[in-house]
Design an enzyme around this catalytic site. Structure first.
Site, PDB file in Angstrom:
ATOM      1  N   PHE A  15       0.834  -1.188   0.000  1.00  0.00           N
ATOM      2  CA  PHE A  15       0.000   0.000   0.000  1.00  0.00           C
ATOM      3  C   PHE A  15       0.877   1.249   0.000  1.00  0.00           C
ATOM      4  O   PHE A  15       0.815   2.060   0.923  1.00  0.00           O
ATOM      5  CB  PHE A  15      -0.917  -0.013   1.233  1.00  0.00           C
ATOM      6  CG  PHE A  15      -1.703  -1.297   1.375  1.00  0.00           C
ATOM      7  CD1 PHE A  15      -2.860  -1.504   0.627  1.00  0.00           C
ATOM      8  CD2 PHE A  15      -1.283  -2.302   2.240  1.00  0.00           C
ATOM      9  CE1 PHE A  15      -3.586  -2.692   0.742  1.00  0.00           C
ATOM     10  CE2 PHE A  15      -2.010  -3.494   2.370  1.00  0.00           C
ATOM     11  CZ  PHE A  15      -3.153  -3.683   1.623  1.00  0.00           C
ATOM     12  N   ASP A  68       6.424  -5.547  12.704  1.00  0.00           N
ATOM     13  CA  ASP A  68       5.094  -6.027  12.308  1.00  0.00           C
ATOM     14  C   ASP A  68       4.873  -7.380  12.983  1.00  0.00           C
ATOM     15  O   ASP A  68       5.813  -8.179  13.076  1.00  0.00           O
ATOM     16  CB  ASP A  68       5.033  -6.195  10.770  1.00  0.00           C
ATOM     17  CG  ASP A  68       3.613  -6.186  10.225  1.00  0.00           C
ATOM     18  OD1 ASP A  68       2.774  -6.932  10.756  1.00  0.00           O
ATOM     19  OD2 ASP A  68       3.367  -5.448   9.257  1.00  0.00           O
ATOM     20  N   GLY A  72      -1.420  -9.094   9.922  1.00  0.00           N
ATOM     21  CA  GLY A  72      -2.363  -8.203   9.241  1.00  0.00           C
ATOM     22  C   GLY A  72      -3.149  -7.329  10.194  1.00  0.00           C
ATOM     23  O   GLY A  72      -3.305  -7.645  11.378  1.00  0.00           O
ATOM     24  N   ASP A 138       2.932   3.338   9.948  1.00  0.00           N
ATOM     25  CA  ASP A 138       2.046   2.801   8.914  1.00  0.00           C
ATOM     26  C   ASP A 138       1.506   1.437   9.365  1.00  0.00           C
ATOM     27  O   ASP A 138       1.388   0.511   8.583  1.00  0.00           O
ATOM     28  CB  ASP A 138       2.839   2.663   7.590  1.00  0.00           C
ATOM     29  CG  ASP A 138       1.934   2.443   6.390  1.00  0.00           C
ATOM     30  OD1 ASP A 138       0.742   2.771   6.460  1.00  0.00           O
ATOM     31  OD2 ASP A 138       2.448   1.948   5.368  1.00  0.00           O
ATOM     32  N   HIS A 141      -4.624   0.922  11.850  1.00  0.00           N
ATOM     33  CA  HIS A 141      -5.266   2.203  11.562  1.00  0.00           C
ATOM     34  C   HIS A 141      -6.448   2.532  12.476  1.00  0.00           C
ATOM     35  O   HIS A 141      -7.171   3.481  12.222  1.00  0.00           O
ATOM     36  CB  HIS A 141      -5.710   2.240  10.092  1.00  0.00           C
ATOM     37  CG  HIS A 141      -4.571   2.504   9.153  1.00  0.00           C
ATOM     38  ND1 HIS A 141      -3.277   2.157   9.461  1.00  0.00           N
ATOM     39  CD2 HIS A 141      -4.514   3.077   7.932  1.00  0.00           C
ATOM     40  CE1 HIS A 141      -2.485   2.516   8.455  1.00  0.00           C
ATOM     41  NE2 HIS A 141      -3.214   3.071   7.510  1.00  0.00           N
ATOM     42  N   HIS A 166       1.688   7.807   7.547  1.00  0.00           N
ATOM     43  CA  HIS A 166       1.020   7.448   6.283  1.00  0.00           C
ATOM     44  C   HIS A 166      -0.498   7.417   6.430  1.00  0.00           C
ATOM     45  O   HIS A 166      -1.009   7.258   7.522  1.00  0.00           O
ATOM     46  CB  HIS A 166       1.514   6.076   5.799  1.00  0.00           C
ATOM     47  CG  HIS A 166       1.274   5.868   4.336  1.00  0.00           C
ATOM     48  ND1 HIS A 166       0.760   4.710   3.811  1.00  0.00           N
ATOM     49  CD2 HIS A 166       1.463   6.713   3.294  1.00  0.00           C
ATOM     50  CE1 HIS A 166       0.659   4.832   2.492  1.00  0.00           C
ATOM     51  NE2 HIS A 166       1.074   6.041   2.153  1.00  0.00           N
TER      52      HIS A 166
HETATM   53  N1  SAH Z   1       4.053  -0.265   4.860  1.00  0.00           N
HETATM   54  C1  SAH Z   1       3.341  -1.308   4.138  1.00  0.00           C
HETATM   55  C2  SAH Z   1       1.877  -1.445   4.519  1.00  0.00           C
HETATM   56  C3  SAH Z   1       1.594  -1.715   5.967  1.00  0.00           C
HETATM   57  S1  SAH Z   1      -0.032  -2.375   6.239  1.00  0.00           S
HETATM   58  C4  SAH Z   1       3.526  -1.121   2.630  1.00  0.00           C
HETATM   59  O1  SAH Z   1       4.327  -0.295   2.202  1.00  0.00           O
HETATM   60  O2  SAH Z   1       2.858  -1.810   1.857  1.00  0.00           O
HETATM   61  C5  SAH Z   1      -0.124  -2.354   7.993  1.00  0.00           C
HETATM   62  C6  SAH Z   1       0.664  -3.454   8.696  1.00  0.00           C
HETATM   63  O3  SAH Z   1       0.633  -3.127  10.083  1.00  0.00           O
HETATM   64  C7  SAH Z   1       0.101  -4.862   8.547  1.00  0.00           C
HETATM   65  O4  SAH Z   1       1.054  -5.699   7.970  1.00  0.00           O
HETATM   66  C8  SAH Z   1      -0.215  -5.287  10.000  1.00  0.00           C
HETATM   67  O5  SAH Z   1       0.117  -6.623  10.293  1.00  0.00           O
HETATM   68  C9  SAH Z   1       0.638  -4.337  10.815  1.00  0.00           C
HETATM   69  N2  SAH Z   1       0.137  -4.071  12.166  1.00  0.00           N
HETATM   70  C10 SAH Z   1      -1.103  -3.651  12.527  1.00  0.00           C
HETATM   71  N3  SAH Z   1      -1.184  -3.495  13.859  1.00  0.00           N
HETATM   72  C11 SAH Z   1       0.034  -3.843  14.365  1.00  0.00           C
HETATM   73  C12 SAH Z   1       0.589  -3.906  15.690  1.00  0.00           C
HETATM   74  N4  SAH Z   1      -0.116  -3.563  16.760  1.00  0.00           N
HETATM   75  N5  SAH Z   1       1.868  -4.320  15.823  1.00  0.00           N
HETATM   76  C13 SAH Z   1       2.607  -4.683  14.743  1.00  0.00           C
HETATM   77  N6  SAH Z   1       2.144  -4.615  13.486  1.00  0.00           N
HETATM   78  C14 SAH Z   1       0.886  -4.218  13.291  1.00  0.00           C
HETATM   79 MG    MG Z   2      -0.306   2.910   4.636  1.00  0.00          MG
END
Ligand code: SAH
Ligand code: MG
Length: 207
Positions: A15, A68, A72, A138, A141, A166
């Protein structure tokens, strides 16, 4: 940016629009030319943004810790808007992005520059104590996740360091509002100053 790495970044699932990815690379490169302190990325997914930041880390002999849990976010799970069936693990009934992330980083020859940290970003922040040059938020959300990342990690950004957020959309219909709330919290704290906007990417400097 190195053409081979750029092509890998573009081909990786994720993304991150090309122009925002280039902004990540350029700001990271600029920052690391002044300080080699590590950078932190929250939200590795399949490594798309990590290649842009990692390319800068490699050139400047610094590192990116990319955090991460690789399971997801809410919106990536089965039945949600951003679900990708190719990344679904029926055993855990959750996403599994770690194998693809590792493949991306190895293909990009960034294993020495991008360090995967696997776990909940907020748990990791409680045990962290190293100054960082750049923080890229990022991850999750929801307001709880996004604000938790800001509160847990922003304290480690050194003076004149960068905070990149982001998916900042003021208008709720374009996306969730949590990253925008984080942006407002950061700018109204007087600890950060907005210096640029590229698409939904906000760039702030630590005062
Ligand atoms: N930066 C990426 C997109 C990130 S999507 C790109 O360039 O495509 C958001 C990610 O945040 C997901 O993979 C999800 O597993 C992770 N995420 C969400 N909540 C989280 C948390 N509390 N701790 C660690 N990772 C988390
Ligand atoms: Mg993003």
């Amino acid at each position: 940016m190195n053409e081979e790495l750029l092509q890998i970044a573009k081909a990786t699932k994720g993304f991150m629009p090309d122009d925002e990815g280039m902004a990540l690379y350029n700001y990271a490169l600029d920052m690391l030319s002044m300080s080699r302190s590590p950078m932190i990325e929250i939200g590795s997914y399949c490594g798309k943004s990590s290649v842009y930041l990692g390319a800068a880390a490699k050139e400047q002999r610094s590192v990116l810790f990319s955090i991460d849990h690789h399971r997801g976010s809410e919106e990536n799970q089965l039945g949600w808007e951003h679900h990708d069936p190719e990344l679904y693990d029926p055993t855990t009934e959750k996403l599994e992005t770690l194998p693809l992330f590792r493949k991306t980083i190895t293909l990009a020859k960034l294993d020495e520059s991008v360090i995967a940290v696997i776990g909940n970003s907020k748990t990791v922040s409680r045990y962290w104590n190293i100054p960082i040059s750049l923080l890229f938020i990022d991850g999750g959300h929801s307001l709880f996740e996004a604000m938790g990342d800001y509160l847990g990690w922003s304290q480690f950004i050194q003076r004149d360091g960068l905070l990149l957020i982001h998916d900042v959309f003021e208008d709720e219909s374009q996306g969730g509002r949590a990253p925008y709330e984080v942006f407002v919290a950061a700018t109204s704290s007087k600890s950060f100053k907005e210096i640029d906007t590229v698409g939904s990417l906000k760039v702030l400097k630590k005062l």
